[in-house]
Motif scaffolding. Structure first.
Motif, short mmCIF file in Angstrom:
data_model
loop_
_atom_site.label_atom_id
_atom_site.label_comp_id
_atom_site.label_asym_id
_atom_site.label_seq_id
_atom_site.Cartn_x
_atom_site.Cartn_y
_atom_site.Cartn_z
N TYR A 182 -4.33 7.25 1.04
CA TYR A 182 -3.89 6.50 2.23
C TYR A 182 -4.21 7.29 3.49
N TYR A 183 -3.99 8.62 3.42
CA TYR A 183 -4.16 9.44 4.62
C TYR A 183 -5.63 9.59 5.02
N ILE A 215 0.87 -1.19 0.00
CA ILE A 215 0.00 0.00 0.00
C ILE A 215 0.90 1.23 0.00
N PRO A 216 0.84 2.07 -1.04
CA PRO A 216 1.66 3.29 -1.04
C PRO A 216 1.17 4.28 0.02
N ARG A 217 2.08 4.84 0.80
CA ARG A 217 1.73 5.85 1.81
C ARG A 217 1.61 7.21 1.10
N ALA A 218 0.56 7.37 0.34
CA ALA A 218 0.37 8.59 -0.46
C ALA A 218 -1.10 8.72 -0.82
N HIS A 222 -6.08 19.06 1.06
CA HIS A 222 -6.20 17.60 0.94
C HIS A 222 -5.31 16.92 1.98
N ALA A 223 -5.81 15.82 2.53
CA ALA A 223 -5.06 15.13 3.58
C ALA A 223 -3.66 14.75 3.12
N TYR A 224 -3.51 14.40 1.83
CA TYR A 224 -2.18 13.99 1.36
C TYR A 224 -1.21 15.16 1.29
N ASN A 225 -1.70 16.38 1.31
CA ASN A 225 -0.80 17.55 1.41
C ASN A 225 -0.58 17.96 2.86
N ILE A 226 -1.60 17.79 3.69
CA ILE A 226 -1.52 18.27 5.07
C ILE A 226 -0.71 17.33 5.96
#
Length: 307
Positions: free
Chosen positions: A11-12, A5-8, A177-181
């Motif tokens: 995922y968040y 699973i990529p942590r990106a 977006h969660a992946y930026n925060i």
């Protein structure tokens, strides 16, 4: 057998649910480590310049997992998370983009997620995609239900933070977006730096669904991007209720939806009494410059009180 699973990207938002879903398979779950310089550079080599930063980061995580000899990657083809609204079109093509980069050496499990379909069709989609990895069809159904419950509990727990009484420190909503925060590498530890400066932070995930819907009612026309609408709804709720001392909007360079929602929020806040700062992330951002801007923003919040 091992599934990566990529942590990106999502995922968040959905890790609790993703891990539950994969319990129905016979595979070991491997999650890529946090983003670092090497992953970003790998992602840059696999993407055109026009691709947004979060996708470049994802490709770096994919390559890391490929080097860890996983047998498959779990990457749902995301279409819609609620009726009549959609998420960014880039999520539609991600599984194909990854297959094109990796070739046929690694299988990509990419069930289509479209919550407009209903649960039964989603379940059939999961059965078709998991195929030989699956323990038993009933195991997938149990995991499907458990994932739904765990995701809901996770969201309720995050939303409860908003109800906590504000202390003596400034409270700032950091919206994006969660992946930026939550990726501390690409945003230069934005949340940690603010907390070090004595600022209490809230993210979109800390706003209840009722609060977001209340804020979104101030839109002149509804947005059909789910996450963009959530960001605007949280920002407008802060404005309507004077719920925070300041708002920071975080967007990705090259993201069309981010450009639009940032403009919508900036126009509404231009006549308001709550300070707003916009941050655009790309691979050339400077950590030093970002910290300087954060310090200036927090100093201004304190200066307003003193005057």
């Amino acid at each position: 057998m091992r599934i990566g699973i990529p942590r990106a990207l999502l995922y968040y938002n959905f890790y609790p649910a993703l891990s539950r879903l994969l319990e129905a398979t016979k595979a070991e779950i491997v999650i890529s480590s946090e983003t670092n310089k090497q992953k970003l550079e790998q992602g840059l080599t696999l993407c055109e310049d026009e691709v947004c930063l979060p996708v470049k980061v994802l490709m770096g995580h994919v390559m890391t997992l490929a080097e860890q000899n996983v047998d498959g990657l779990f990457m749902p083809r995301m279409i819609s998370l609620e009726r009549s609204r959609y998420i960014c079109p880039k999520f539609l093509g991600l599984p194909d983009m990854v297959r094109s980069s990796l070739g046929k050496d690694i299988q990509v499990l990419s069930p289509t997620v479209n919550l407009s379909w209903g649960k039964l069709r989603m379940f059939r989609e999961g059965l078709k995609s998991a195929g030989p990895w699956l323990r038993h069809p009933l195991a997938l159904w149990r995991s499907f239900r458990a994932a739904e419950s765990e995701q809901l509990a996770h969201q309720q727990q995050l939303a409860a933070a908003f109800a906590q009484p504000q202390g003596t420190s400034k409270r700032v909503a950091v919206l994006g977006h969660a992946y930026n925060i939550f990726d501390g590498y690409i945003n230069y530890d934005l949340l940690k730096n603010l907390q070090t400066m004595g600022v209490e932070t809230l993210t979109v995930e800390n706003f209840s669904r009722a609060a977001i819907e209340e804020g979104a009612r101030d839109l002149s026309k509804d947005l059909f991007w789910s996450y963009g609408r959530d960001i605007v709804g949280a920002a407008f709720y802060c404005l309507r209720r004077r719920a925070v001392d300041g708002v920071i909007i975080v967007a990705s360079f090259g993201c069309g939806p981010d450009s639009l929602i940032t403009e919508i929020i900036e126009r509404r806040f231009s006549q308001a009494g709550i300070p707003l700062m916009s941050i655009v992330l790309d691979e050339h951002s400077s950590g030093t410059g970002l910290i300087t801007r954060l310090e200036a923003f927090t100093d201004m919040l304190h200066w307003r009180d003193a005057n």
